[in-house]
Design an enzyme around this catalytic site. Structure first.
Site, PDB file in Angstrom:
ATOM      1  N   HIS A 140       0.840  -1.199   0.000  1.00  0.00           N
ATOM      2  CA  HIS A 140       0.000   0.000   0.000  1.00  0.00           C
ATOM      3  C   HIS A 140       0.881   1.257   0.000  1.00  0.00           C
ATOM      4  O   HIS A 140       0.688   2.163  -0.803  1.00  0.00           O
ATOM      5  CB  HIS A 140      -0.923  -0.004   1.226  1.00  0.00           C
ATOM      6  CG  HIS A 140      -1.588   1.310   1.506  1.00  0.00           C
ATOM      7  ND1 HIS A 140      -2.597   1.815   0.732  1.00  0.00           N
ATOM      8  CD2 HIS A 140      -1.360   2.247   2.461  1.00  0.00           C
ATOM      9  CE1 HIS A 140      -2.979   2.992   1.199  1.00  0.00           C
ATOM     10  NE2 HIS A 140      -2.232   3.281   2.259  1.00  0.00           N
ATOM     11  N   ASP A 178       5.759  21.378 -26.964  1.00  0.00           N
ATOM     12  CA  ASP A 178       5.778  20.042 -26.375  1.00  0.00           C
ATOM     13  C   ASP A 178       6.865  20.035 -25.298  1.00  0.00           C
ATOM     14  O   ASP A 178       7.478  21.056 -25.024  1.00  0.00           O
ATOM     15  CB  ASP A 178       6.073  18.983 -27.462  1.00  0.00           C
ATOM     16  CG  ASP A 178       5.530  17.611 -27.064  1.00  0.00           C
ATOM     17  OD1 ASP A 178       5.827  17.169 -25.943  1.00  0.00           O
ATOM     18  OD2 ASP A 178       4.793  17.010 -27.859  1.00  0.00           O
ATOM     19  N   TRP A 207       7.123   0.118   3.833  1.00  0.00           N
ATOM     20  CA  TRP A 207       7.639   0.846   2.666  1.00  0.00           C
ATOM     21  C   TRP A 207       8.970   1.519   2.987  1.00  0.00           C
ATOM     22  O   TRP A 207       9.687   1.932   2.092  1.00  0.00           O
ATOM     23  CB  TRP A 207       6.615   1.863   2.138  1.00  0.00           C
ATOM     24  CG  TRP A 207       6.656   3.204   2.793  1.00  0.00           C
ATOM     25  CD1 TRP A 207       5.998   3.579   3.920  1.00  0.00           C
ATOM     26  CD2 TRP A 207       7.390   4.374   2.359  1.00  0.00           C
ATOM     27  NE1 TRP A 207       6.280   4.884   4.219  1.00  0.00           N
ATOM     28  CE2 TRP A 207       7.122   5.401   3.279  1.00  0.00           C
ATOM     29  CE3 TRP A 207       8.232   4.649   1.277  1.00  0.00           C
ATOM     30  CZ2 TRP A 207       7.687   6.676   3.168  1.00  0.00           C
ATOM     31  CZ3 TRP A 207       8.787   5.918   1.190  1.00  0.00           C
ATOM     32  CH2 TRP A 207       8.508   6.916   2.117  1.00  0.00           C
ATOM     33  N   SER A 254      12.725   6.039 -14.057  1.00  0.00           N
ATOM     34  CA  SER A 254      11.599   6.747 -14.664  1.00  0.00           C
ATOM     35  C   SER A 254      11.456   8.157 -14.071  1.00  0.00           C
ATOM     36  O   SER A 254      11.303   9.135 -14.800  1.00  0.00           O
ATOM     37  CB  SER A 254      10.324   5.936 -14.438  1.00  0.00           C
ATOM     38  OG  SER A 254       9.197   6.742 -14.582  1.00  0.00           O
ATOM     39  N   SER A 255      11.528   8.270 -12.752  1.00  0.00           N
ATOM     40  CA  SER A 255      11.377   9.581 -12.108  1.00  0.00           C
ATOM     41  C   SER A 255      12.494  10.530 -12.515  1.00  0.00           C
ATOM     42  O   SER A 255      12.251  11.708 -12.761  1.00  0.00           O
ATOM     43  CB  SER A 255      11.423   9.448 -10.590  1.00  0.00           C
ATOM     44  OG  SER A 255      10.330   8.746 -10.143  1.00  0.00           O
ATOM     45  N   HIS A 263      13.176  12.228   3.268  1.00  0.00           N
ATOM     46  CA  HIS A 263      12.547  13.485   3.620  1.00  0.00           C
ATOM     47  C   HIS A 263      12.334  14.395   2.417  1.00  0.00           C
ATOM     48  O   HIS A 263      11.232  14.890   2.229  1.00  0.00           O
ATOM     49  CB  HIS A 263      13.173  14.199   4.799  1.00  0.00           C
ATOM     50  CG  HIS A 263      12.129  15.093   5.402  1.00  0.00           C
ATOM     51  ND1 HIS A 263      11.120  14.609   6.195  1.00  0.00           N
ATOM     52  CD2 HIS A 263      11.842  16.382   5.180  1.00  0.00           C
ATOM     53  CE1 HIS A 263      10.274  15.581   6.461  1.00  0.00           C
ATOM     54  NE2 HIS A 263      10.679  16.674   5.862  1.00  0.00           N
ATOM     55  N   GLU A 309      11.817  13.387  -0.431  1.00  0.00           N
ATOM     56  CA  GLU A 309      10.724  12.688  -1.116  1.00  0.00           C
ATOM     57  C   GLU A 309       9.357  13.200  -0.639  1.00  0.00           C
ATOM     58  O   GLU A 309       8.427  13.366  -1.420  1.00  0.00           O
ATOM     59  CB  GLU A 309      10.849  11.184  -0.865  1.00  0.00           C
ATOM     60  CG  GLU A 309       9.647  10.343  -1.232  1.00  0.00           C
ATOM     61  CD  GLU A 309       9.385  10.258  -2.724  1.00  0.00           C
ATOM     62  OE1 GLU A 309      10.330  10.534  -3.489  1.00  0.00           O
ATOM     63  OE2 GLU A 309       8.256   9.936  -3.112  1.00  0.00           O
ATOM     64  N   TYR A 367       8.637  16.132   0.296  1.00  0.00           N
ATOM     65  CA  TYR A 367       8.363  17.425  -0.337  1.00  0.00           C
ATOM     66  C   TYR A 367       8.146  17.269  -1.830  1.00  0.00           C
ATOM     67  O   TYR A 367       7.429  18.066  -2.432  1.00  0.00           O
ATOM     68  CB  TYR A 367       9.467  18.428  -0.001  1.00  0.00           C
ATOM     69  CG  TYR A 367       9.421  18.744   1.474  1.00  0.00           C
ATOM     70  CD1 TYR A 367       8.336  19.430   1.996  1.00  0.00           C
ATOM     71  CD2 TYR A 367      10.391  18.287   2.336  1.00  0.00           C
ATOM     72  CE1 TYR A 367       8.233  19.656   3.346  1.00  0.00           C
ATOM     73  CE2 TYR A 367      10.294  18.515   3.696  1.00  0.00           C
ATOM     74  CZ  TYR A 367       9.212  19.203   4.200  1.00  0.00           C
ATOM     75  OH  TYR A 367       9.105  19.407   5.539  1.00  0.00           O
ATOM     76  N   SER A 378      -1.995  27.089  -5.733  1.00  0.00           N
ATOM     77  CA  SER A 378      -1.686  28.500  -5.983  1.00  0.00           C
ATOM     78  C   SER A 378      -2.239  28.985  -7.318  1.00  0.00           C
ATOM     79  O   SER A 378      -2.199  30.185  -7.603  1.00  0.00           O
ATOM     80  CB  SER A 378      -0.174  28.731  -5.954  1.00  0.00           C
ATOM     81  OG  SER A 378       0.341  28.305  -4.723  1.00  0.00           O
ATOM     82  N   HIS A 421      14.956  13.541  11.827  1.00  0.00           N
ATOM     83  CA  HIS A 421      13.785  13.637  12.713  1.00  0.00           C
ATOM     84  C   HIS A 421      12.894  12.400  12.571  1.00  0.00           C
ATOM     85  O   HIS A 421      11.970  12.221  13.360  1.00  0.00           O
ATOM     86  CB  HIS A 421      12.997  14.944  12.498  1.00  0.00           C
ATOM     87  CG  HIS A 421      12.307  15.056  11.184  1.00  0.00           C
ATOM     88  ND1 HIS A 421      12.193  16.241  10.508  1.00  0.00           N
ATOM     89  CD2 HIS A 421      11.684  14.140  10.426  1.00  0.00           C
ATOM     90  CE1 HIS A 421      11.525  16.031   9.385  1.00  0.00           C
ATOM     91  NE2 HIS A 421      11.214  14.771   9.308  1.00  0.00           N
ATOM     92  N   HIS A 422      13.175  11.559  11.576  1.00  0.00           N
ATOM     93  CA  HIS A 422      12.471  10.279  11.487  1.00  0.00           C
ATOM     94  C   HIS A 422      13.121   9.247  12.398  1.00  0.00           C
ATOM     95  O   HIS A 422      12.654   8.128  12.487  1.00  0.00           O
ATOM     96  CB  HIS A 422      12.503   9.756  10.048  1.00  0.00           C
ATOM     97  CG  HIS A 422      11.780  10.643   9.081  1.00  0.00           C
ATOM     98  ND1 HIS A 422      10.456  10.492   8.788  1.00  0.00           N
ATOM     99  CD2 HIS A 422      12.204  11.709   8.371  1.00  0.00           C
ATOM    100  CE1 HIS A 422      10.090  11.427   7.925  1.00  0.00           C
ATOM    101  NE2 HIS A 422      11.123  12.171   7.646  1.00  0.00           N
ATOM    102  N   THR A 437       6.424  27.189   5.404  1.00  0.00           N
ATOM    103  CA  THR A 437       5.135  26.543   5.158  1.00  0.00           C
ATOM    104  C   THR A 437       4.008  27.457   5.632  1.00  0.00           C
ATOM    105  O   THR A 437       2.980  27.599   4.956  1.00  0.00           O
ATOM    106  CB  THR A 437       5.064  25.187   5.882  1.00  0.00           C
ATOM    107  OG1 THR A 437       6.293  24.494   5.653  1.00  0.00           O
ATOM    108  CG2 THR A 437       3.916  24.357   5.367  1.00  0.00           C
ATOM    109  N   LYS A 442       3.223  30.182   3.180  1.00  0.00           N
ATOM    110  CA  LYS A 442       2.369  29.748   2.077  1.00  0.00           C
ATOM    111  C   LYS A 442       0.898  29.774   2.469  1.00  0.00           C
ATOM    112  O   LYS A 442       0.054  30.296   1.740  1.00  0.00           O
ATOM    113  CB  LYS A 442       2.749  28.321   1.651  1.00  0.00           C
ATOM    114  CG  LYS A 442       4.077  28.278   0.969  1.00  0.00           C
ATOM    115  CD  LYS A 442       4.290  26.939   0.316  1.00  0.00           C
ATOM    116  CE  LYS A 442       5.309  27.040  -0.783  1.00  0.00           C
ATOM    117  NZ  LYS A 442       4.837  27.730  -1.957  1.00  0.00           N
ATOM    118  N   ARG A 465       1.906   1.659  15.102  1.00  0.00           N
ATOM    119  CA  ARG A 465       1.495   1.460  13.721  1.00  0.00           C
ATOM    120  C   ARG A 465       1.932   0.080  13.247  1.00  0.00           C
ATOM    121  O   ARG A 465       2.703  -0.595  13.906  1.00  0.00           O
ATOM    122  CB  ARG A 465       2.089   2.557  12.840  1.00  0.00           C
ATOM    123  CG  ARG A 465       3.591   2.531  12.768  1.00  0.00           C
ATOM    124  CD  ARG A 465       4.146   3.767  12.112  1.00  0.00           C
ATOM    125  NE  ARG A 465       4.038   3.694  10.656  1.00  0.00           N
ATOM    126  CZ  ARG A 465       4.869   4.333   9.821  1.00  0.00           C
ATOM    127  NH1 ARG A 465       5.825   5.087  10.285  1.00  0.00           N
ATOM    128  NH2 ARG A 465       4.721   4.230   8.529  1.00  0.00           N
TER     129      ARG A 465
END
Lengths: 184, 527, 375
Positions: free
Chosen positions: B78, B107, B143, B171-172, B255, B257, B259, B270, B304-305, B330, B333, B452
């Site tokens: 998931h 294009d 994950w 790909s990314s 991290h 990732e 963002y 926006s 921080h993770h 943040t 924004k 979790r």
């Protein structure tokens, strides 16, 4: 404005950035070791050091706890000969662990040291440690494994107990085959 | 989606080829964008079914439907599918469609690479999904695939997982390079950097994040591969490696990732808020600078993770402070969006509803993020449902709502028809209610102490788990309504004007609706 | 839009009611716990929570005001301003000040949490797939702690008790009024030892030792429950932690009992056991320690966990059978039980496996056989 050569140039440029970052990922491995050495992260101590003759600080005593631990795949018996010793900072001590290969096959072990509190790691000096090398034992063989160390007198006053844990891993698959052969 | 576009296309001789080969060989940014979006929707449903399996099992205490082993496979798949298969490709799809139109280009800069970067994805995810049917089962280590659970203790399918991640990464990276090359080289004359639309700006920065961190992820999985098959020990303590190193490397990717999955959402919102407020975006340049500083900060907050892995005190403090600093850009924004709405002339079409819900619910996710940043408190929050609530608030009503808002917003431009406003609003309210019923109670059960990634739980967590499961089914099934609305809009609907929305502003709205197969064959002049 | 009003009001009401609900036994908020540290973490948590609520009320308040007042249907005409330097400065500076105000108490608490010096009791905690081992340093007391909830309760075949999934066969006992230091490590994958009421959560990492500590105040004797907090494989959800905090006098008594028990077990191994005694004990051990993987009736599970019924080792090779129990099987999920079970228990479970479910070998393995094999 758009032109083909410029597009190709930016594509190639950024492709190189991506490749460099792939390399950077691998470069982080040694960088991490340096970082650990500086911060004492998780209490790693690396390499042998020259024996330094400190002025022994007899005004205080530090309790050193010696703990033996084993990883799941390690069937040996492994224990500290003394669970706890007291020393004055700067005083050199030799301590021993006892390992016994209870299996029917020759094996090679690697002890992984860890020190807590992590802050204390940078003050622990070892001239000799069984954890510096892989330690082979033939089937059924037992032996004493030694470590010679001191704790530098610069150890902060508020640290009174230092715990040194050695976790024994089965390193047979990472061992130099010649070493294993020599067992017999 | 663009089959109708083709039918309406008045430049017949420039139009798409017929039949299946059109999609296989296409180098057209709109076709590829369409394929990305459909692919990500299929992945959303696939990952969603897995989420519903998880929620069904957690509806009551005790094991009812599946076994713990399969539960772990579900949580892992998931997460992987939603992050790499649903959210990221959806943003790339939107970028493919909109970036050339927004910068006034015909294009994308690298059309053939564009085709390749899409067509890698079905194979990557096909391989990942097939592991579910293998004897060893799918990856089951979460994950975040922490070593040694994902190396020494992994099922044999881990190798397929590694190759899958490699393919997704390639790909990314190709997608990101393409977007950067387009933005750098293909802008219309007069479009300086500080005149670029915000969606282009946020994607520009996101693309750099991708180029910087996807290779690091590739490096991490390569190290895993070598540990598993070639006897190295990057993460294996027995051979001199270090499992904590894995976490540092993973979160150095992980991290930024996070963002990558939210900055393009900022861009979309926006555009939508000024349009339906009929007022220019407040603080354009501060938006750009805030995005850039968030991107920069994302590189120095990863640990921080890892507040509970036993980092030294100074390290812990550094990462706590750095993380707290992110709240400032943040916040800027959010304040800018609210100020854009202030004294506007507001209407509430479906895209605006999703965008407003985004601002509110993303901010709630931001609040819990700030709470998580406080290291001492994190010792209680870490690895509980509070974290699950936090990141689902920023990813579902955050990233996903922004994507849905963007689809409603641009759909009339893509296929030339307005969607059904009543059904759109119905979809919004069902999703809004569903998402909150699902994820709000997770704050409570997390704080109350539920870890979790557990397939079964103690009795005191039962009530809120049941509530969350009901919400998940409401939310999940309402997305079928979304599918119906999109298909209905492609087939029929009120003819859209070129401007589409009354308050619309930007080059993309100067093109006819549906947009022609090749966007701007003559570069427009930007004042 | 009426629905919108209702929803927004009720969600705000929900947020506001969070703290009042916290007092009730609804399980919606973090525990205040029983230690000074857990209390200061709780205070920190509530402080940040209320700051967030206050910011939320202001920001969302303005948003909702705008959504009602400045809508086109009410004839609002859009202003065209798009910047204000003063405002932008303000909302950069004010959050910065708020953040600094939050960082100060957070730093203070963190520094206290990191100070594990001067501990009176040291306990080494080792995470295993899927149980915990506790070693009382210098006390010669060591044991494993397993989930005691039955599989039948998990699979809804029997009623779930009050402490469903939060109960163990042997609790870890600590004294109150003393600083207890935990040295946390792991035997296999990464686990995390977490007791919410102590606000202690530390990862257990193979090859590393992490420290943490707790000082349960006198008067707070009681049972405290927690769980593993890091995904560690299939039974991650089934390895709880139960701590019993007792007075210092009771703690001393308990330690003595543990040592006496250990001696008794050593002596017991030298005694004689009948086949029936071994079978009864063996059935209990099997149900508690083996059935999860090898099946209730020895049928095995998947390709990972071989069946006991009709197995060649079980039917024929006694020595190998004993060896597996004592040394485990390298490269598989089968671990060594040498330190987890007593000689009597190992002998009993082997005897049971060789005679249950129609295996009927008639073999009796005695505790003495195990003592010999251990040499």
């Amino acid at each position: 404005m758009s032109s083909k050569p410029n597009v190709a140039k930016s594509a190639i440029k950024h492709l190189f950035v991506a490749l460099a970052m792939f390399g950077f990922g691998f470069a982080l491995v040694p960088l991490y070791d340096v970082f650990c050495e500086i911060t004492g992260l998780n209490g790693k101590v690396t390499g042998t050091v020259e024996k330094v003759d400190y002025t022994v600080d007899t005004s205080r005593t530090v309790t050193v706890q010696l703990l033996a631990s084993k990883n799941a795949e390690m069937p040996w018996r492994f224990m500290a000969l003394q669970e706890q010793i007291d020393l004055h900072p700067g005083e050199w001590k030799q301590i021993g662990f006892w390992a016994s290969n209870t299996t029917a096959s020759d094996m090679v072990s690697q002890a992984v040291p860890s020190i807590t509190p992590a802050r204390a790691a940078e003050y622990v000096q070892k001239t000799e440690c069984f954890c510096f090398q892989q330690q082979p034992l033939a089937a059924g063989e037992s032996k004493q494994m030694n470590m010679v160390f001191t704790i530098s007198p610069e150890l902060p006053e508020d640290i009174q107990t230092v715990s040194m844990v050695y976790t024994l891993f089965d390193a047979t698959e990472f061992a130099d085959p010649e070493k294993v052969a020599k067992l017999n | 989606m663009t089959t109708t576009t083709a039918a309406h296309d008045d430049h017949g001789h420039h139009g798409p080829a017929k039949g299946i080969m059109r999609w296989v060989l296409t180098t057209n940014h709109k076709d590829i964008g369409t394929m990305y979006l459909w692919f990500s929707f299929i992945m959303l449903l696939t990952g969603g079914v897995m989420a519903l399996i998880i929620r069904a099992e957690l509806f009551q205490p005790g094991m009812q439907l599946i076994e713990p082993e399969f539960f772990n496979q579900m949580t892992t798949m998931h997460g992987l599918i939603m992050v790499f298969g649903a959210i990221m490709p959806a943003f790339v799809g939107l970028a493919n469609w909109m970036v050339p139109m927004m910068v006034g280009a015909p294009d994308m800069a690298l059309p053939r690479m564009n085709n390749l970067s899409f067509w890698i994805l079905p194979f990557a995810f096909g391989m990942l999904l097939l592991t579910l049917f293998s004897e060893a089962g799918a990856p089951n280590f979460g994950w975040t695939f922490y070593a040694p659970l994902s190396t020494t203790y992994a099922p044999s399918s881990v190798t397929y997982f590694i190759f899958g991640v490699h393919l997704m990464g390639i790909s990314s990276i190709m997608g990101a390079i393409n977007i950067v090359a387009t933005i750098l080289n293909m802008r219309a004359p007069g479009m300086t950097y500080m005149k670029m639309p915000l969606f282009v700006w946020t994607w520009f920065i996101t693309a750099y994040l991708l180029i910087a961190v996807m290779p690091v992820l590739a490096g991490v999985v390569t190290m895993m591969l070598m540990d598993i098959h070639f006897g190295t020990s990057f993460f294996n303590a027995a051979g001199g490696g270090d499992p904590v190193l894995f976490q540092h490397l993973f979160w150095f990717f992980g991290h930024p990732e996070v963002y990558i999955m939210i900055l393009p959402a900022f861009g979309i919102v926006s555009h939508i808020i000024p349009t339906f407020s009929r007022k220019p975006l407040f603080g354009y340049s501060s938006m750009v600078y805030a995005t850039a500083s968030i991107a920069f900060l994302s590189f120095i907050v990863w640990a921080h993770h890892m507040f509970t892995v036993g980092l030294p005190l100074v390290t812990e403090l550094f990462f706590m402070y750095a993380t707290m600093v992110i709240a400032i850009p943040t916040g800027v924004k959010v304040f800018n969006w609210v100020s854009t709405m202030f004294q506007g002339s507001l209407t509430f079409e479906t895209p605006m509803l999703f965008a407003i819900a985004f601002v509110i619910l993303f901010t709630i996710g931001g609040f819990s993020g700030l709470m998580l940043a406080i290291a001492p408190a994190d010792f209680q929050y870490h690895d509980t449902y509070f974290v699950v609530a936090h990141f689902h608030y920023v990813l579902v009503p955050g990233a996903l709502f922004a994507i849905i808002a963007g689809v409603y917003f641009w759909l009339p431009k893509w296929c030339g028809n307005y969607y059904d406003e009543f059904l759109g609003k119905l979809h919004f309210w069902l999703s809004f209610i569903g998402v909150n019923i699902t994820f709000f109670p997770m704050h409570f059960i997390g704080l109350a102490g539920m870890p979790r990634r557990i397939p079964d739980y103690a009795l005191q967590f039962a009530d809120f788990n049941a509530v969350a499961s009901v919400g998940a089914f409401i939310f999940g099934f309402s997305q079928l309504l979304f599918l119906y609305i999109v298909i209905k809009t492609i087939r029929s609907g009120k003819q859209a004007t070129p401007e589409v929305w009354e308050g619309a502003d930007g080059l993309e709205w100067t093109l006819p609706s549906p947009a022609p197969y090749h966007s701007f064959s003559e570069p427009p002049q930007v004042k | 839009m009426k629905i919108r009003t209702w929803l927004s009001l009720s969600s705000i009401a929900l947020l506001l009611s969070l703290s009042s609900l916290a007092k009730a036994e609804w399980g919606v908020n973090m525990t205040e716990g029983v230690t000074e540290i857990s209390q200061s973490i709780y205070d920190l948590h509530m402080l940040i929570f209320w700051i967030c609520v206050a910011i939320g009320v202001v920001v969302f308040g303005v948003m909702f005001y705008v959504m009602f007042k400045h809508r086109k249907s009410k004839g609002a005409v859009a202003a065209q301003f798009d910047e204000s330097v003063t405002l932008e400065w303000l909302w950069t500076v004010i959050p910065t000040i708020i953040l600094i105000a939050m960082a100060v108490p957070a730093t203070k608490t963190l520094v206290e949490m990191y100070d594990a010096s001067d501990a009176q009791v040291d306990i080494k905690i080792t995470g295993y797939q899927w149980k915990w081992q506790y070693d009382y340093l210098g006390e010669d007391v060591s044991f494993f702690s397993n989930l005691s909830t039955s599989r039948d309760a998990v699979y809804n075949k029997e009623e779930k008790g009050e402490n469903y999934l939060l109960e163990v066969d042997k609790e870890v006992v600590i004294p109150t009024g003393q600083k207890v230091r935990f040295l946390i490590t792991s035997n296999d994958v990464i686990h995390a030892w977490w007791v919410p009421e102590f606000a202690v959560k530390k990862d257990a990492i193979p090859g590393y030792v992490n420290e943490s500590w707790v000082n349960v105040p006198v008067g707070q004797e009681g049972i405290y429950r927690g769980q593993c907090a890091e995904l560690c494989g299939v039974d991650h959800g089934f390895m709880p932690i139960v701590v019993r905090a007792v007075s210092q006098a009771d703690y001393a008594t308990w330690l003595d009992e543990q040592r006496a028990e250990k001696e008794a077990a050593a002596l017991a191994a030298l005694g004689d056991y009948s086949f029936d005694e071994l079978m009864t004990t063996g059935a209990e051990v099997y149900a508690g320690r083996c059935a999860a993987c090898h099946g209730q009736n020895g049928e095995g599970m998947g390709s990972m966990f071989p069946p006991m019924v009709g197995s060649d080792i079980v039917l024929n090779d006694v020595e190998k059978h004993i060896d597996i129990l004592i040394n485990g099987v390298a490269g598989s999920a089968m671990q060594s039980f040498a330190e987890q079970l007593t000689d009597v228990e190992i002998a009993a479970v082997i005897t049971y496996e060789r005679n249950a479910w129609g295996n009927d070998t008639g073999d009796i393995v005695t505790p003495r056989d195990i003592i010999d094999a251990r040499q």
